[in-house]
Design a protein around this motif. Structure first.
Motif, PDB file in Angstrom:
ATOM      1  N   GLN A  57       0.831  -1.202   0.000  1.00 20.93           N
ATOM      2  CA  GLN A  57       0.000   0.000   0.000  1.00 20.93           C
ATOM      3  C   GLN A  57       0.867   1.254   0.000  1.00 20.93           C
ATOM      4  OE1 GLN A  57      -2.377  -0.962   3.441  1.00 20.93           O
ATOM      5  NE2 GLN A  57      -4.109  -1.633   2.187  1.00 20.93           N
ATOM      6  N   LEU A  58       1.944   1.238   0.737  1.00 22.59           N
ATOM      7  CA  LEU A  58       2.849   2.382   0.794  1.00 22.59           C
ATOM      8  C   LEU A  58       3.510   2.617  -0.563  1.00 22.59           C
ATOM      9  CD1 LEU A  58       4.196   4.560   2.577  1.00 22.59           C
ATOM     10  CD2 LEU A  58       6.002   2.889   3.026  1.00 22.59           C
ATOM     11  N   THR A  59       3.909   1.557  -1.237  1.00 21.13           N
ATOM     12  CA  THR A  59       4.571   1.712  -2.535  1.00 21.13           C
ATOM     13  C   THR A  59       3.629   2.247  -3.608  1.00 21.13           C
ATOM     14  OG1 THR A  59       4.184  -0.581  -3.217  1.00 21.13           O
ATOM     15  CG2 THR A  59       6.264  -0.107  -2.100  1.00 21.13           C
ATOM     16  N   SER A  60       2.324   2.081  -3.430  1.00 20.61           N
ATOM     17  CA  SER A  60       1.380   2.564  -4.445  1.00 20.61           C
ATOM     18  C   SER A  60       1.186   4.080  -4.390  1.00 20.61           C
ATOM     19  CB  SER A  60       0.033   1.862  -4.295  1.00 20.61           C
ATOM     20  OG  SER A  60      -0.648   2.324  -3.147  1.00 20.61           O
ATOM     21  N   LYS A  61       1.651   4.738  -3.346  1.00 16.32           N
ATOM     22  CA  LYS A  61       1.428   6.184  -3.183  1.00 16.32           C
ATOM     23  C   LYS A  61       2.305   7.048  -4.081  1.00 16.32           C
ATOM     24  CE  LYS A  61      -0.214   6.133   1.565  1.00 16.32           C
ATOM     25  NZ  LYS A  61      -0.013   6.657   2.919  1.00 16.32           N
ATOM     26  N   TYR A  62       3.502   6.597  -4.376  1.00 15.23           N
ATOM     27  CA  TYR A  62       4.475   7.436  -5.067  1.00 15.23           C
ATOM     28  C   TYR A  62       4.795   6.887  -6.449  1.00 15.23           C
ATOM     29  CZ  TYR A  62       4.938   8.780  -0.211  1.00 15.23           C
ATOM     30  OH  TYR A  62       4.657   9.171   1.072  1.00 15.23           O
ATOM     31  N   THR A  63       4.909   7.788  -7.420  1.00 15.11           N
ATOM     32  CA  THR A  63       5.149   7.389  -8.813  1.00 15.11           C
ATOM     33  C   THR A  63       6.375   6.491  -8.945  1.00 15.11           C
ATOM     34  OG1 THR A  63       4.142   9.433  -9.600  1.00 15.11           O
ATOM     35  CG2 THR A  63       5.521   8.249 -11.161  1.00 15.11           C
ATOM     36  N   ARG A  66       5.620   3.139  -7.333  1.00 20.04           N
ATOM     37  CA  ARG A  66       4.459   2.480  -7.946  1.00 20.04           C
ATOM     38  C   ARG A  66       4.843   1.767  -9.237  1.00 20.04           C
ATOM     39  NH1 ARG A  66       1.029   6.336  -7.382  1.00 20.04           N
ATOM     40  NH2 ARG A  66       1.595   7.477  -9.261  1.00 20.04           N
ATOM     41  N   ASP A  91      -4.862   3.562  -7.297  1.00 19.52           N
ATOM     42  CA  ASP A  91      -5.991   4.417  -7.673  1.00 19.52           C
ATOM     43  C   ASP A  91      -6.480   4.028  -9.072  1.00 19.52           C
ATOM     44  OD1 ASP A  91      -6.627   7.238  -9.239  1.00 19.52           O
ATOM     45  OD2 ASP A  91      -7.472   7.145  -7.203  1.00 19.52           O
TER      46      ASP A  91
END
Length: 171
Positions: A57-63, A66, A91
């Protein structure tokens, strides 16, 4: 020799050669695949599934993460085709870019982690065979495949994210 004898001899010969190839794969790559997969699942159990989920989940926040870390983890932890399920952490508008970066990594990952996408293993082994016949080291090739794939999946993820954002604006 008549046509029926020739056909019978070569027909069964095809299966005999297939059996030899299967035996060679089963005694060479299959044990490695089993050990790598066992190690991966043991690490998930050791770290804890909840912690692994939070990290994803944390890795999905930043380009940057991600389109690099997240696809790598999804393929290494879940393998193809289950790796696509990590898309649930992304997202909705960024899912096409995540999937683009993920599929970019599906072939090169087999060089170092053959269990991750067994369907592509034969492609890599064919290339590696040519490299060996040329007298070169396949481990160098594997590392180069892996590293360049990280760069390419970041670029593709970023570009696809921009294209998707543009198309959403037009709609």
């Amino acid at each position: 020799m008549n046509i029926i004898e020739w056909f019978g001899k070569h027909f069964i010969g095809l299966f005999e050669e297939g059996g030899k190839q299967f035996t060679e794969l089963f005694t060479s790559i299959v044990p490695t695949l089993v050990v790598l997969l066992t190690f991966t699942y043991a690490m998930i159990k050791f770290i804890g599934e909840e912690r692994v989920t939070k990290a994803i989940q944390l890795t999905s926040k930043y380009t940057l993460t991600r389109y690099t870390i997240m696809p790598m983890l999804s393929i290494l932890l879940l393998t193809n085709p289950m790796a696509y399920t990590f898309g649930k952490f992304v997202d909705e508008k960024k899912k096409p870019a995540f999937f683009d970066s993920l599929v970019t990594f599906l072939h090169p990952v087999t060089a170092l982690f053959p269990y991750a996408n067994a369907g592509e293993l034969f492609v890599y082994l064919g290339i590696a065979n040519g490299i060996q016949k040329a007298g070169l080291d396949t481990s160098e090739l594997a590392v180069r495949y892996f590293l360049i794939a990280i760069v390419i999946m970041l670029i593709r993820g970023f570009i696809t994210e921009r294209i998707t954002a543009y198309l959403y604006k037009k709609m």
